[in-house]
Enzyme design. Structure first.
Site, PDB file in Angstrom:
ATOM      1  N   THR A 180      44.992 -18.328  38.217  1.00 54.10           N
ATOM      2  CA  THR A 180      46.348 -17.993  38.628  1.00 54.10           C
ATOM      3  C   THR A 180      46.461 -16.498  38.478  1.00 54.10           C
ATOM      4  OG1 THR A 180      47.247 -20.048  37.742  1.00 54.10           O
ATOM      5  CG2 THR A 180      48.774 -18.228  37.894  1.00 54.10           C
ATOM      6  N   GLY A 210      51.226 -27.681  38.971  1.00 55.41           N
ATOM      7  CA  GLY A 210      50.989 -27.283  37.592  1.00 55.41           C
ATOM      8  C   GLY A 210      52.195 -26.553  37.028  1.00 55.41           C
ATOM      9  N   THR A 231      48.250 -18.503  32.200  1.00 54.28           N
ATOM     10  CA  THR A 231      47.197 -19.005  33.089  1.00 54.28           C
ATOM     11  C   THR A 231      46.476 -20.125  32.351  1.00 54.28           C
ATOM     12  OG1 THR A 231      45.624 -17.385  32.235  1.00 54.28           O
ATOM     13  CG2 THR A 231      46.790 -16.775  34.231  1.00 54.28           C
ATOM     14  N   GLY A 232      45.817 -20.959  33.113  1.00 55.20           N
ATOM     15  CA  GLY A 232      45.116 -22.107  32.514  1.00 55.20           C
ATOM     16  C   GLY A 232      45.778 -23.396  32.960  1.00 55.20           C
TER      17      GLY A 232
HETATM   18  N1  ASP Z   1      48.149 -22.610  35.891  1.00 53.78           N
HETATM   19  C1  ASP Z   1      47.532 -23.041  37.099  1.00 53.78           C
HETATM   20  C2  ASP Z   1      47.907 -24.453  37.397  1.00 53.78           C
HETATM   21  O1  ASP Z   1      47.994 -25.275  36.487  1.00 53.78           O
HETATM   22  C3  ASP Z   1      46.067 -22.953  37.158  1.00 53.78           C
HETATM   23  C4  ASP Z   1      45.354 -21.964  36.294  1.00 53.78           C
HETATM   24  O2  ASP Z   1      45.886 -20.956  35.904  1.00 53.78           O
HETATM   25  O3  ASP Z   1      44.193 -22.185  35.983  1.00 53.78           O
HETATM   26  O4  ASP Z   1      48.052 -24.765  38.546  1.00 53.78           O
END
Ligand code: ASP
Length: 318
Positions: A180, A210, A231-232
């Site tokens: 992200t 998400g 992020t995540g």
């Molecule tokens: N936060 C993002 C989601 O859950 C993805 C990411 O940052 O890895 O869609």
């Protein structure tokens, strides 16, 4: 003035600072920075070049928030547009709604005169095909939409989320399945803003959203306290409202570092391995900033109008 971003936002920092140096607001800054990342075909996690869902379609999510007015706009699961952040901003300014998804968001884009543009690249389609073929040799990927066991297929590919170790052994990196971009800004007038944009969980179930487009979870900005974004894997952040929690902890008397740490501890209480992939950046109303991450060797970037280059900062473990 200062702009912070997740590491993949580095390429957008100069544009964000530039627009604010020319009199733009924090909202203008975070949008400008995000647009540069959305336009980068080499970032498989955002905008053009983003990786598709299990059906092979790219659907983008974005959210923007103005810490001065506490207004926000968000869009989810948007097809055929690259600049989801600009659609989110237009929704924030236009109202009356705050959050539109899929057909409705695409319809608004059309009504507002956005020109359609497919974010799915040949490389992203090839990566999707390859990933499916690796797990299901001989699978007819053109017929995915006809299957009635799609969630089982997603489960099988889940090792892309839950079993990073296995995935890393297979030569994938976290950033290819997942990611992200976050931007946080504080302008000359002390206004804070956040912007988040993502193509979400690669190879996920159609319609999956998400934390990124959910204000309060993946991002939040309030001039009185702070701006924060994550992020995540959104599946865990959604369950503890991380970004808004940080602001609330500050309101209850914690300093920025303590507040972010506390919100990260809330995540840990979920006892879910997906928490290992969460990183948070945050900035208080004075422009002081921190980054906390459960991932190893994670960094964030920032730039001010007196700097000619972005600087990288190591995130700390909660
Ligand atoms: N936060 C993002 C989601 O859950 C993805 C990411 O940052 O890895 O869609």
């Amino acid at each position: 003035m200062i702009v912070l971003a997740s590491r993949n936002g580095r390429i957008g920092l100069a544009a964000a600072v530039d627009v604010m140096a020319r009199g733009g607001s924090a909202v203008d800054g975070v949008e400008a920075g995000t647009r540069v990342v959305e336009r980068n075909p080499d970032d498989p996690t955002v905008g053009l070049g983003g990786l598709p869902n299990i059906l092979g379609e790219v659907r983008l999510d974005a959210a923007i928030m103005d810490g001065n007015t506490l207004r926000g706009g968000a869009v989810g699961s948007v097809r055929r547009h690259v600049h989801a952040i600009t659609l989110a901003r237009r929704l924030m300014e236009r109202g009356p709604h705050v959050f539109l998804v899929a057909d409705g968001a695409e319809r608004l884009a059309r009504d507002l005169g956005f020109v359609e543009e497919e974010p799915l690249t040949e490389q992203a389609t090839a990566a999707w095909n390859r990933r499916l073929q690796e797990r299901f040799p001989g699978l007819d990927t053109r017929r995915m939409a006809e299957r009635d066991d799609l969630m089982a297929v997603v489960d099988e590919l889940q090792l892309s989320m839950a079993g990073w170790d296995e995935m890393k052994r297979e030569g994938h990196s976290e950033s290819t399945a997942h990611g992200t971009v976050n931007f946080l800004a504080r302008d000359r007038d002390g206004n804070l803003a956040t912007a988040v944009s993502t193509s979400g969980w690669a190879w996920g179930y159609p319609g999956r959203l998400g934390d990124s487009p959910v204000l309060g979870a993946g991002s939040y900005a309030d001039n009185r306290w702070a701006a924060a974004a994550s992020t995540g894997t959104g599946e865990v952040v959604l369950r503890v409202s991380t970004a808004r929690s940080i602001v609330l902890y500050m309101k209850m008397g914690m300093d920025l570092g303590r507040a972010v740490r506390e919100a990260m501890i809330d995540l840990r209480a979920l006892d879910d391995p997906l928490v290992d992939h969460i990183a948070v950046i945050a900035m208080n109303r004075d422009g002081e900033h921190v980054g906390f991450s459960y991932r190893e060797d994670e960094r964030y970037v920032y730039m001010t109008d007196t700097m000619s280059e972005p600087a990288e900062v190591n995130m700390v473990s909660p």
